[in-house]
Design a protein around this motif. Structure first.
Motif, mmCIF file in Angstrom:
data_model
loop_
_atom_site.group_PDB
_atom_site.id
_atom_site.type_symbol
_atom_site.label_atom_id
_atom_site.label_comp_id
_atom_site.label_asym_id
_atom_site.label_seq_id
_atom_site.Cartn_x
_atom_site.Cartn_y
_atom_site.Cartn_z
ATOM 1 N N PHE A 142 0.839 -1.202 0.000
ATOM 2 C CA PHE A 142 0.000 0.000 0.000
ATOM 3 C C PHE A 142 0.874 1.253 0.000
ATOM 4 O O PHE A 142 0.686 2.165 -0.811
ATOM 5 N N ASN A 143 1.853 1.296 0.895
ATOM 6 C CA ASN A 143 2.735 2.461 0.991
ATOM 7 C C ASN A 143 3.584 2.636 -0.268
ATOM 8 O O ASN A 143 3.806 3.758 -0.728
ATOM 9 N N LEU A 144 4.058 1.543 -0.828
ATOM 10 C CA LEU A 144 4.851 1.610 -2.053
ATOM 11 C C LEU A 144 4.024 2.156 -3.222
ATOM 12 O O LEU A 144 4.516 2.959 -4.020
ATOM 13 N N LEU A 145 2.787 1.737 -3.312
ATOM 14 C CA LEU A 145 1.914 2.259 -4.366
ATOM 15 C C LEU A 145 1.728 3.766 -4.221
ATOM 16 O O LEU A 145 1.797 4.509 -5.205
ATOM 17 N N TRP A 146 1.518 4.229 -2.991
ATOM 18 C CA TRP A 146 1.347 5.671 -2.781
ATOM 19 C C TRP A 146 2.631 6.432 -3.077
ATOM 20 O O TRP A 146 2.590 7.538 -3.618
ATOM 21 N N ALA A 147 3.751 5.857 -2.734
ATOM 22 C CA ALA A 147 5.026 6.512 -3.046
ATOM 23 C C ALA A 147 5.206 6.628 -4.559
ATOM 24 O O ALA A 147 5.656 7.659 -5.069
ATOM 25 N N THR A 148 4.836 5.582 -5.288
ATOM 26 C CA THR A 148 4.942 5.608 -6.744
ATOM 27 C C THR A 148 4.023 6.669 -7.338
ATOM 28 O O THR A 148 4.419 7.408 -8.247
ATOM 29 N N VAL A 149 2.802 6.755 -6.831
ATOM 30 C CA VAL A 149 1.866 7.784 -7.303
ATOM 31 C C VAL A 149 2.446 9.171 -7.038
ATOM 32 O O VAL A 149 2.384 10.056 -7.894
ATOM 33 N N THR A 150 3.030 9.360 -5.873
ATOM 34 C CA THR A 150 3.627 10.659 -5.542
ATOM 35 C C THR A 150 4.729 11.019 -6.529
ATOM 36 O O THR A 150 4.789 12.150 -7.023
ATOM 37 N N VAL A 151 5.592 10.069 -6.833
ATOM 38 C CA VAL A 151 6.671 10.320 -7.791
ATOM 39 C C VAL A 151 6.092 10.648 -9.166
ATOM 40 O O VAL A 151 6.533 11.596 -9.824
ATOM 41 N N LEU A 152 5.091 9.898 -9.595
ATOM 42 C CA LEU A 152 4.475 10.175 -10.898
ATOM 43 C C LEU A 152 3.847 11.566 -10.932
ATOM 44 O O LEU A 152 3.900 12.252 -11.959
ATOM 45 N N MET A 153 3.279 11.996 -9.828
ATOM 46 C CA MET A 153 2.661 13.324 -9.772
ATOM 47 C C MET A 153 3.721 14.428 -9.855
ATOM 48 O O MET A 153 3.457 15.504 -10.382
ATOM 49 N N ILE A 154 4.890 14.155 -9.356
ATOM 50 C CA ILE A 154 5.957 15.162 -9.385
ATOM 51 C C ILE A 154 6.697 15.146 -10.715
ATOM 52 O O ILE A 154 6.906 16.179 -11.348
ATOM 53 N N VAL A 155 7.099 13.969 -11.171
ATOM 54 C CA VAL A 155 7.921 13.841 -12.366
ATOM 55 C C VAL A 155 7.086 14.010 -13.639
ATOM 56 O O VAL A 155 7.530 14.644 -14.588
#
Length: 149
Positions: free
Chosen positions: A128-141
């Protein structure tokens, strides 16, 4: 209007998703350390997860509004982020929260909690946390974005 929506979306993500990720991560060790009658910390962490998961529904709603205002609803990075967000929500609803409830029930009934159960919960929480971290990176990059970010 786009800046306001984006600001609200980011604030909602920080305020709502942050506590869920932290509380869910703290839950398995809290259960392992709880004495059979001492379920207070674990119960509080579970309540934080439940309440903030509901508040977290504002994040995708504001995200859709922001994406529509920016005209990026069809962008690959956004579609991927939406899919990962749905997967994270599914894991939280189907695996994390029910397992937390199950473990709390065992503690309240003064039953033993085996390490395997808490390890499995920790694994789902980590995904769950890894998925949210990935979404955060996608939102920034934002791969393929023309903003230069």
């Amino acid at each position: 209007m786009t800046k306001i929506l984006l600001s609200l979306h980011v604030l909602a993500a920080i305020i709502a998703i942050g506590p869920v990720t932290v509380a869910a991560s703290m839950f398995p060790p809290a259960v392992r350390q709880a004495a059979p009658a001492g379920v207070g910390t674990a119960a509080l962490l579970h309540r934080i997860c439940r309440v903030y998961a509901k508040v977290g529904l504002t994040v995708p709603l504001l995200g859709f509004a922001t994406a529509a205002a920016m005209g990026v609803l069809g962008s690959g990075w956004l579609v991927t982020s939406i899919a990962l967000t749905a997967a994270a929500a599914g894991i939280l609803i189907a695996f994390v929260l029910p397992r937390q409830e199950e473990l709390l029930g065992r503690l309240k009934d003064e039953q033993a909690v085996d390490r395997r159960s808490t390890a499995r919960l920790a694994m789902f929480t980590g995904v769950f946390n890894l998925l949210w971290a990935t979404v955060t990176v996608l939102m920034i990059v934002r791969p393929g974005s023309t903003t230069g970010a």
